[in-house]
Scaffold this motif. Structure first.
Motif, PDB file in Angstrom:
ATOM      1  N   UNK A 101       0.467  -1.033   0.379  1.00 50.02           N
ATOM      2  CA  UNK A 101       0.257   0.079   0.057  1.00 50.02           C
ATOM      3  C   UNK A 101       0.393   1.616   0.255  1.00 50.02           C
ATOM      4  N   UNK A 102       2.188   0.826   0.530  1.00 48.32           N
ATOM      5  CA  UNK A 102       2.520   2.384   0.887  1.00 48.32           C
ATOM      6  C   UNK A 102       3.472   2.539  -0.458  1.00 48.32           C
ATOM      7  N   UNK A 103       3.972   1.724  -1.457  1.00 51.77           N
ATOM      8  CA  UNK A 103       4.714   1.957  -2.406  1.00 51.77           C
ATOM      9  C   UNK A 103       3.268   1.967  -3.504  1.00 51.77           C
ATOM     10  N   UNK A 104       2.374   2.074  -3.372  1.00 49.69           N
ATOM     11  CA  UNK A 104       1.686   1.978  -4.927  1.00 49.69           C
ATOM     12  C   UNK A 104       0.191   3.021  -3.956  1.00 49.69           C
ATOM     13  N   UNK A 105       0.314   3.581  -3.156  1.00 49.66           N
ATOM     14  CA  UNK A 105      -1.019   4.382  -2.798  1.00 49.66           C
ATOM     15  C   UNK A 105       0.102   5.997  -2.608  1.00 49.66           C
ATOM     16  N   UNK A 106      -0.960   6.933  -2.837  1.00 48.89           N
ATOM     17  CA  UNK A 106       0.031   8.209  -2.804  1.00 48.89           C
ATOM     18  C   UNK A 106       0.095   8.860  -1.242  1.00 48.89           C
ATOM     19  N   UNK A 107      -0.689   7.834  -0.415  1.00 47.74           N
ATOM     20  CA  UNK A 107      -0.935   8.224   1.015  1.00 47.74           C
ATOM     21  C   UNK A 107      -1.499   6.953   1.762  1.00 47.74           C
ATOM     22  N   UNK A 108      -1.124   7.353   3.594  1.00 49.09           N
ATOM     23  CA  UNK A 108      -1.605   5.800   4.236  1.00 49.09           C
ATOM     24  C   UNK A 108      -2.975   6.842   4.877  1.00 49.09           C
ATOM     25  N   UNK A 109      -3.863   5.636   5.297  1.00 46.23           N
ATOM     26  CA  UNK A 109      -4.740   5.701   5.484  1.00 46.23           C
ATOM     27  C   UNK A 109      -5.226   5.536   6.740  1.00 46.23           C
ATOM     28  N   UNK A 110      -5.749   6.778   8.327  1.00 43.94           N
ATOM     29  CA  UNK A 110      -5.161   6.402   9.185  1.00 43.94           C
ATOM     30  C   UNK A 110      -5.722   5.210  10.247  1.00 43.94           C
ATOM     31  N   UNK A 111      -6.986   3.951   9.231  1.00 42.05           N
ATOM     32  CA  UNK A 111      -6.896   3.450   9.505  1.00 42.05           C
ATOM     33  C   UNK A 111      -6.897   2.322   8.850  1.00 42.05           C
ATOM     34  N   UNK A 112      -6.625   0.541   9.052  1.00 36.94           N
ATOM     35  CA  UNK A 112      -6.329  -0.141   7.828  1.00 36.94           C
ATOM     36  C   UNK A 112      -7.248  -1.068   8.317  1.00 36.94           C
TER      37      UNK A 112
ATOM     38  N   UNK B 209      -7.406  -1.655  12.428  1.00 38.72           N
ATOM     39  CA  UNK B 209      -6.654  -0.634  13.555  1.00 38.72           C
ATOM     40  C   UNK B 209      -5.572   0.321  13.161  1.00 38.72           C
ATOM     41  N   UNK B 210      -5.138   1.222  13.620  1.00 38.53           N
ATOM     42  CA  UNK B 210      -4.311   2.457  13.490  1.00 38.53           C
ATOM     43  C   UNK B 210      -3.215   2.221  12.363  1.00 38.53           C
ATOM     44  N   UNK B 211      -2.726   2.348  11.295  1.00 38.47           N
ATOM     45  CA  UNK B 211      -1.565   2.158  10.247  1.00 38.47           C
ATOM     46  C   UNK B 211      -0.430   2.539  10.360  1.00 38.47           C
ATOM     47  N   UNK B 212      -0.329   3.639  11.726  1.00 39.55           N
ATOM     48  CA  UNK B 212       1.197   4.350  12.413  1.00 39.55           C
ATOM     49  C   UNK B 212       0.952   2.865  13.228  1.00 39.55           C
ATOM     50  N   UNK B 213       0.560   2.233  13.644  1.00 35.66           N
ATOM     51  CA  UNK B 213       0.845   1.781  14.583  1.00 35.66           C
ATOM     52  C   UNK B 213       1.464  -0.260  14.536  1.00 35.66           C
ATOM     53  N   UNK B 214       0.208  -0.310  13.375  1.00 35.78           N
ATOM     54  CA  UNK B 214       1.025  -1.250  12.975  1.00 35.78           C
ATOM     55  C   UNK B 214       1.828  -1.721  12.042  1.00 35.78           C
ATOM     56  N   UNK B 215       2.535  -0.302  11.506  1.00 36.77           N
ATOM     57  CA  UNK B 215       3.736  -0.182  10.953  1.00 36.77           C
ATOM     58  C   UNK B 215       5.312  -0.807  11.696  1.00 36.77           C
ATOM     59  N   UNK B 216       4.586   0.430  12.785  1.00 33.67           N
ATOM     60  CA  UNK B 216       5.231  -0.365  14.050  1.00 33.67           C
ATOM     61  C   UNK B 216       5.607  -1.221  14.583  1.00 33.67           C
ATOM     62  N   UNK B 217       4.618  -1.796  15.221  1.00 28.02           N
ATOM     63  CA  UNK B 217       4.945  -3.023  15.574  1.00 28.02           C
ATOM     64  C   UNK B 217       5.150  -3.975  14.374  1.00 28.02           C
ATOM     65  N   UNK B 218       4.769  -3.994  13.512  1.00 27.61           N
ATOM     66  CA  UNK B 218       5.928  -4.643  12.264  1.00 27.61           C
ATOM     67  C   UNK B 218       6.955  -4.503  12.044  1.00 27.61           C
ATOM     68  N   UNK B 219       7.645  -3.114  12.012  1.00 33.25           N
ATOM     69  CA  UNK B 219       8.879  -3.035  12.017  1.00 33.25           C
ATOM     70  C   UNK B 219       9.866  -3.224  13.268  1.00 33.25           C
TER      71      UNK B 219
END
Length: 221
Positions: free
Chosen positions: A87-98, A143-153
């Motif tokens: 989604x980050x590669x192919x969308x102009x911006x991430x939505x607040x939730x996923x 889920x909040x997108x920033x939280x998911x990304x941080x957890x995955x990292x």
């Protein structure tokens, strides 16, 4: 949930081994004239961006991103991470939730509707489906997108993302359980599960149902 107030993206997981189904892909099983993948996509209607993590389906679905976790079959945490990266590669911006959905719950649209309503007053990092008996279903959650990304990292930095569970991915997030309609998170792991839901092993007509949109599949890696 008003989509213009709380826009969301969708990650649909459709790449498991289906070992208890003899390797038959769950996404291709048919329920009420639509495949389980089509039903999951219908449940995610309104998403700003949608990614399916799994093999290419046999029908076309446009505007949908297709990707796989690496290596394949590395588990749901790795699959969610791969979906977020796509989604980050192919969308102009991430939505607040996923919205995160497994593709093996044919009635999950009813659960998603309740989760959307609950998300507005919810605090923390999102909402997760809970059945009437208290069983949590983390693969039906927003889920909040920033939280998911941080957890995955964080999991990746510890070398535990591959073969990690979705519960390990969500362990650091503050997620509110939400009771959803009975049966809406019933999933298909075995042929007995399929039979209980009215999915017949020998009745896999893969034609889209009449209400399914005619889309073009866009494969991106």
């Amino acid at each position: 949930m008003e989509e213009n107030r709380l826009p969301f993206d969708a990650v649909i997981l459709a790449g498991g081994r289906s070992s208890r189904l003899g390797g038959v892909p769950k996404q291709d099983l048919v329920f009420h004239h639509a495949t389980l993948l089509q039903r999951a996509l219908a449940a995610s209607a309104g998403a700003a961006g949608t990614v399916v993590v799994g093999p290419r389906p046999e029908f076309s679905l446009p505007g949908v991103i297709l990707c796989r976790e690496e290596p394949e079959f590395a588990g749901p945490a790795a699959a969610i991470s791969a979906g977020l990266e796509a989604l980050a590669r192919h969308c102009t911006s991430a939505s607040e939730y996923t919205l995160v959905l497994a593709c093996d719950m044919p009635l999950v649209q009813d659960a998603v509707a309740v989760l959307k309503e609950a998300l507005v007053p919810a605090k923390g990092d999102g909402v997760m489906a809970r059945s009437g008996d208290g069983t949590l279903q983390p693969l039906a959650g927003i889920y909040r997108t920033t939280g998911l990304k941080k957890a995955a990292e964080e999991l990746a930095s510890r070398g535990t993302l591959n073969n990690g569970s979705v519960r390990s991915l969500l362990a650091s997030l503050e997620v509110q359980p939400v009771t959803v309609p009975a049966g809406s998170t019933a999933d298909v792991d075995t042929w007995d599960d399929a039979a209980a839901l009215g999915i017949a092993a020998g009745n896999q007509d893969k034609k889209p149902g009449p209400a399914q949109p005619q889309l073009t599949w866009e494969a991106r890696s």
